[in-house]
Design a protein around this motif. Structure first.
Motif, PDB file in Angstrom:
ATOM      1  N   ILE A 153       6.676  10.466   7.443  1.00 53.13           N
ATOM      2  CA  ILE A 153       6.768   9.705   8.696  1.00 53.13           C
ATOM      3  C   ILE A 153       6.801  10.741   9.816  1.00 53.13           C
ATOM      4  O   ILE A 153       7.697  11.593   9.859  1.00 53.13           O
ATOM      5  CB  ILE A 153       8.028   8.812   8.737  1.00 53.13           C
ATOM      6  CG1 ILE A 153       8.174   8.018   7.429  1.00 53.13           C
ATOM      7  CG2 ILE A 153       7.993   7.898   9.959  1.00 53.13           C
ATOM      8  CD1 ILE A 153       7.055   7.063   7.109  1.00 53.13           C
ATOM      9  N   CYS A 154       5.840  10.679  10.716  1.00 54.26           N
ATOM     10  CA  CYS A 154       5.664  11.773  11.664  1.00 54.26           C
ATOM     11  C   CYS A 154       5.208  11.238  13.015  1.00 54.26           C
ATOM     12  O   CYS A 154       4.933  10.051  13.178  1.00 54.26           O
ATOM     13  CB  CYS A 154       4.649  12.771  11.110  1.00 54.26           C
ATOM     14  SG  CYS A 154       3.094  12.007  10.625  1.00 54.26           S
ATOM     15  N   THR A 155       5.171  12.141  13.987  1.00 49.69           N
ATOM     16  CA  THR A 155       4.791  11.731  15.341  1.00 49.69           C
ATOM     17  C   THR A 155       3.313  11.369  15.402  1.00 49.69           C
ATOM     18  O   THR A 155       2.929  10.373  16.014  1.00 49.69           O
ATOM     19  CB  THR A 155       5.106  12.856  16.335  1.00 49.69           C
ATOM     20  OG1 THR A 155       6.504  13.176  16.198  1.00 49.69           O
ATOM     21  CG2 THR A 155       4.816  12.435  17.761  1.00 49.69           C
ATOM     22  N   LEU A 201       0.827  -1.200   0.000  1.00 52.29           N
ATOM     23  CA  LEU A 201       0.000   0.000   0.000  1.00 52.29           C
ATOM     24  C   LEU A 201       0.863   1.252   0.000  1.00 52.29           C
ATOM     25  O   LEU A 201       2.067   1.186   0.249  1.00 52.29           O
ATOM     26  CB  LEU A 201      -0.911  -0.008   1.240  1.00 52.29           C
ATOM     27  CG  LEU A 201      -1.906  -1.163   1.334  1.00 52.29           C
ATOM     28  CD1 LEU A 201      -2.482  -1.284   2.736  1.00 52.29           C
ATOM     29  CD2 LEU A 201      -3.024  -0.979   0.308  1.00 52.29           C
ATOM     30  N   ALA A 202       0.213   2.380  -0.234  1.00 46.86           N
ATOM     31  CA  ALA A 202       0.882   3.668  -0.102  1.00 46.86           C
ATOM     32  C   ALA A 202       0.214   4.429   1.047  1.00 46.86           C
ATOM     33  O   ALA A 202      -0.737   3.936   1.660  1.00 46.86           O
ATOM     34  CB  ALA A 202       0.757   4.452  -1.402  1.00 46.86           C
ATOM     35  N   ALA A 203       0.731   5.589   1.376  1.00 48.53           N
ATOM     36  CA  ALA A 203       0.092   6.420   2.402  1.00 48.53           C
ATOM     37  C   ALA A 203       0.559   7.855   2.244  1.00 48.53           C
ATOM     38  O   ALA A 203       1.670   8.107   1.761  1.00 48.53           O
ATOM     39  CB  ALA A 203       0.429   5.909   3.803  1.00 48.53           C
ATOM     40  N   LEU A 204      -0.299   8.788   2.650  1.00 43.40           N
ATOM     41  CA  LEU A 204       0.119  10.191   2.692  1.00 43.40           C
ATOM     42  C   LEU A 204       1.018  10.428   3.894  1.00 43.40           C
ATOM     43  O   LEU A 204       2.014  11.150   3.816  1.00 43.40           O
ATOM     44  CB  LEU A 204      -1.117  11.106   2.793  1.00 43.40           C
ATOM     45  CG  LEU A 204      -2.088  11.070   1.614  1.00 43.40           C
ATOM     46  CD1 LEU A 204      -3.381  11.796   1.968  1.00 43.40           C
ATOM     47  CD2 LEU A 204      -1.440  11.714   0.386  1.00 43.40           C
ATOM     48  N   GLU A 205       0.661   9.813   5.021  1.00 43.51           N
ATOM     49  CA  GLU A 205       1.433   9.951   6.253  1.00 43.51           C
ATOM     50  C   GLU A 205       1.384   8.622   7.019  1.00 43.51           C
ATOM     51  O   GLU A 205       0.386   7.906   6.965  1.00 43.51           O
ATOM     52  CB  GLU A 205       0.808  11.009   7.180  1.00 43.51           C
ATOM     53  CG  GLU A 205       0.752  12.425   6.635  1.00 43.51           C
ATOM     54  CD  GLU A 205      -0.014  13.360   7.594  1.00 43.51           C
ATOM     55  OE1 GLU A 205       0.250  14.568   7.561  1.00 43.51           O
ATOM     56  OE2 GLU A 205      -0.876  12.867   8.366  1.00 43.51           O
ATOM     57  N   VAL A 206       2.467   8.355   7.742  1.00 43.56           N
ATOM     58  CA  VAL A 206       2.490   7.224   8.683  1.00 43.56           C
ATOM     59  C   VAL A 206       3.072   7.766   9.982  1.00 43.56           C
ATOM     60  O   VAL A 206       4.076   8.492   9.960  1.00 43.56           O
ATOM     61  CB  VAL A 206       3.385   6.072   8.193  1.00 43.56           C
ATOM     62  CG1 VAL A 206       3.285   4.881   9.139  1.00 43.56           C
ATOM     63  CG2 VAL A 206       3.048   5.669   6.766  1.00 43.56           C
TER      64      VAL A 206
END
Lengths: 520, 520
Positions: free
Chosen positions: B425-427, B373-378
């Motif tokens: 990739i973020c908090t 899959l893809a994602a805008l943010e994880v």
């Protein structure tokens, strides 16, 4: 109360069943109702298998208990092992008061009579019952009321919520571990699973029973995994060689061949016989013969059939092989040639609902030009009886008879004038299964009668050289040969009802009585 | 109330929607509920046609009125004409307060914004919304709450009766006069009709809109006549050339090719990569590239895929052509190669319910080994966001993301560490759409993080030469490059919810606010 085919339906039965008397074939056209839905147990995990060790274990997992209604299908016909296999285990477990809601039951299930007698089985709902179960019901042995439904009527009963199936059992020629079932492949190949599709859609628990487990995904699935709770693998689910037993045989009987010829001549002289016509025929010898003779004329006149429907047999499948029909729509295979034809890409499976259900937005039967049917009895109002023998004993099945008769533009019933010493054309049928308003033509070996409701067909036949008679004339000939039969005598007790495809009561079936001579 | 992914779901929203907060991916495993059923108008006549002259006439026949909920499917993607065609007529008729329940909406529907502004449309329920509709919702212009559902979640919402569709519109590439629809053939070929199948099953009124009327029977039907009330023929239902617009493109981007290579290396080193494995991939450039590189290794090691699922693209169809996969299970075609592949007898259509519904007895996603899959943010809890951009505006769709992530044994999310100047990739993700407990691996161009919940995968990779890092390390690298971003600022008003596939609330989406610098 007298219903639309002139039958007295006792108030007690209407009260007991919550049903209305039959009010005419098109009474419910445009009727709106809310469809039922099954109780569904969600599977949100990746465990990946629904396999259960045994019939016993699966019954326990499904919460089998007294009073449940169980669904079965009859694609294996006289070769079915599934009903007995499940019911024997239930019997062993001491479960009582079971209602069987099957698409049909036959001689393969004779041993259920013991379970009727000991109260394991108290209700039978079926297209009909051949063999000892019919006899037992007619003798008043079933505790509850037997309900005889057409194939379309069974779908209606289930999807309307009138019948709730607690557990449905699907004999699946092939199945994967997640429940995707197909009617083809394996060692017990029955071709299609059409009648069981409504069970899968509406039963609270659905069990696939197979003797050929295949790798996931068993696609294209005829029954989807999304509807199946458990899968059980057993040694044998049926004997496909017995699929052709009973109903489906070609004929060399000269009388039947003559009627077949009358039928073909009638068909080709109607305005519906033109390129792109549609056609269904039953499995009577004369019906099958008429398909064969029709094929010849189609070839001569370069007329193609757009689609054929059935209950399929070899002659219909030959039309497909020979390029004389564009598509076959299949609900049941009556012989192994039909089973083998299923792999033809123009041989399509349809569900019983798509075939014949009056309570959906339009079934295939509504699109039929011709249907060729048989009957045990036809009366002078063109009412047909296909369930109860002239001796008063339940011996046949509605099948798609009333469904196709209601839908087709031209419904032809073929019946020899006499069944042995019994007149098949009579003043009143023993039991009405298909209303006369749906029956357009009756073909006998002594002549052909057109329903006076169909002045258009009478007009179309005015220059056709066929032995046309009125239905009363046919009856009179029959009575002149064998005499007017004494009416069958029944006890007062009602043992079953003939349910119309729309859920109303077409007729009641009473307990048989030893014949008493009227002079005594 | 704080839900299982740590999001605050205000009581007012729970009250307004009657929903519960998300309680974990498997919370409803084994849950029992009764499925809904549509109101059905019976067709018991032989008139034989359901054709209606125009969209206007069919709306009148269906009893269109203020406040109705309408169903649409999105197989034409950016080439869809059906939604606008129907909504423009409704607008002309002055109907108000319509809720659109679509499988997805995109830029093709930008002109609906005017109808949102004037109160014709007050509710949007969709997998997501790309284009101006998303912007309008985020700006607080929609009167009601937007509900974003996964493909499986939409089926659940409809079959559970939570959403009742009054009228469903099915854009049918081919259809006969009785309503049998197919996704293939005709001039607007979209391959499959999977997302619309639940609409046909549960909507009270079902309208087939086609630009290619074919003779009855249009079999095998993807949508059966038994579920269709009316058929309307129009000039054009869509532009199939635009099916491939937007999501589905191969890539030559070196960064994406590197991530694809990491992904392939990861896949082949898991215990699930063996003969008979199953696989799904999205339409991101890296996902597509990883399918291509995986195919090479499969060939080298003589490993065959048992089945591939999708949302299909050319590389998956090539596997079928090359004999590297036994079966493709198709819910949507992302390019014209996939549309053309549908005629392959091992390329099977499945409904959205068979694909991904958590509230049936087992969907295909439960049988997946891998999903890419893809994602805008994880975020550092592996929660993914695929709907709301880092600027706070609704811009994407859930699709099958949470469904496949929940089902697959190994869920891999590929995302470049930075999307422009924004850390992917973020908090904390802006909005949670897929819970971290479903996400096993995150692959970026700066390294690969395995979810600590999956110690088995960490163990399997211990000798594998790939740049493994913790998810926090990846986040820290991102922040070290572009700085820790200010949190997006929202108004208090809630404009939409992210519905979990089981119907609980995963997150809320608030109205965007003009950014205010924190120093001011």
């Amino acid at each position: 109360m007298i219903n639309a085919v002139g039958r007295e339906i006792p108030e007690e039965i209407l009260k007991q069943t919550g049903k209305q008397p039959f009010m005419g074939v098109h009474h419910f056209d445009g009727y709106e109702y809310k469809k039922d839905g099954p109780v569904t147990k969600c599977v949100i995990n990746s465990e990946g298998s629904k396999l259960v060790e045994s019939i016993h274990d699966v019954l326990v997992k499904c919460g089998i208990k007294d009073g449940m209604t169980l669904g079965f299908h009859h694609h294996f016909r006289e070769g079915d092992y599934v009903v007995n296999m499940v019911m024997e285990e239930i019997h062993k477990m001491g479960i009582k008061d079971i209602t069987i809601c099957a698409s049909s039951l036959g001689k393969a299930h004779d041993k259920l009579v013991d379970m009727i007698e000991d109260g394991t089985i108290v209700g039978i709902q079926s297209s009909g019952v051949r063999g000892k179960i019919g006899q037992a019901i007619s003798e008043g042995k079933l505790k509850g009321l037997a309900i005889m439904r057409s194939h379309g009527g069974r779908v209606r009963a289930i999807e309307s919520g009138e019948v709730r199936i607690d557990i449905a059992f699907i004999g699946a020629p092939t199945c994967d571990d997640y429940g995707n079932c197909r009617g083809i492949g394996g060692k017990s190949d029955c071709g299609v699973l059409s009648y069981s599709m409504v069970d899968a859609d509406y039963a609270d628990k659905v069990v696939a029973i197979t003797d050929c487990l295949v790798p996931f995904p068993n696609f294209p699935a005829h029954i989807s995994m999304t509807k199946v709770d458990y899968v059980v693998v057993v040694d044998e689910i049926g004997n496909p060689d017995k699929i052709a037993t009973g109903a489906a045989k070609p004929t060399s009987d000269m009388r039947k061949l003559m009627m077949a010829d009358y039928c073909t001549q009638f068909v080709v002289n109607t305005p519906y016989f033109k390129d792109g016509f549609s056609y269904q025929t039953g499995v009577g010898g004369a019906s099958i013969a008429s398909t064969i003779s029709l094929a010849k004329i189609m070839k001569e006149r370069n007329i193609r059939m757009r689609f054929g429907v059935g209950g399929l047999t070899k002659p219909m499948c030959d039309l497909l092989e020979n390029g004389q029909v564009d598509a076959l729509l299949d609900t049941q295979d009556f012989d192994l040639n039909a089973v083998e034809s299923v792999i033809n890409p123009r041989h399509f499976r349809i569900s019983a609902g798509e075939y014949a259900d009056p309570f959906n937005k339009g079934a295939v039967v509504n699109k039929l030009d011709f249907v060729i049917l048989a009957a045990l009895e036809v009366d002078v109002k063109f009412n047909c009886n296909v369930v109860v023998g002239s001796d008063g004993v339940i011996t046949g099945a509605q099948g798609g008879h009333p469904d196709t008769a209601a839908g087709a533009k031209c419904t032809i019933v073929i019946s020899p004038l006499l069944q042995g010493r019994i007149p098949a054309i009579c003043t009143d049928v023993t039991t009405v299964t298909t209303p006369g308003e749906s029956v357009d033509v009756v073909i006998t070996d002594y002549g052909i009668a057109i329903n006076p409701l169909r002045q258009d067909l009478i007009e179309a036949m005015k220059d056709v050289d066929l032995p046309f008679k009125t239905i009363e004339e046919l009856r009179d000939i029959a009575y002149s040969i064998v005499g007017e039969p004494e009416r069958v005598q029944f006890e007062d007790k009602i043992v079953g009802i003939i349910e119309s495809r729309d859920g109303t009561v077409m007729d009641v079936v009473r307990q048989i009585k030893k014949f008493e001579f009227s002079g005594e």
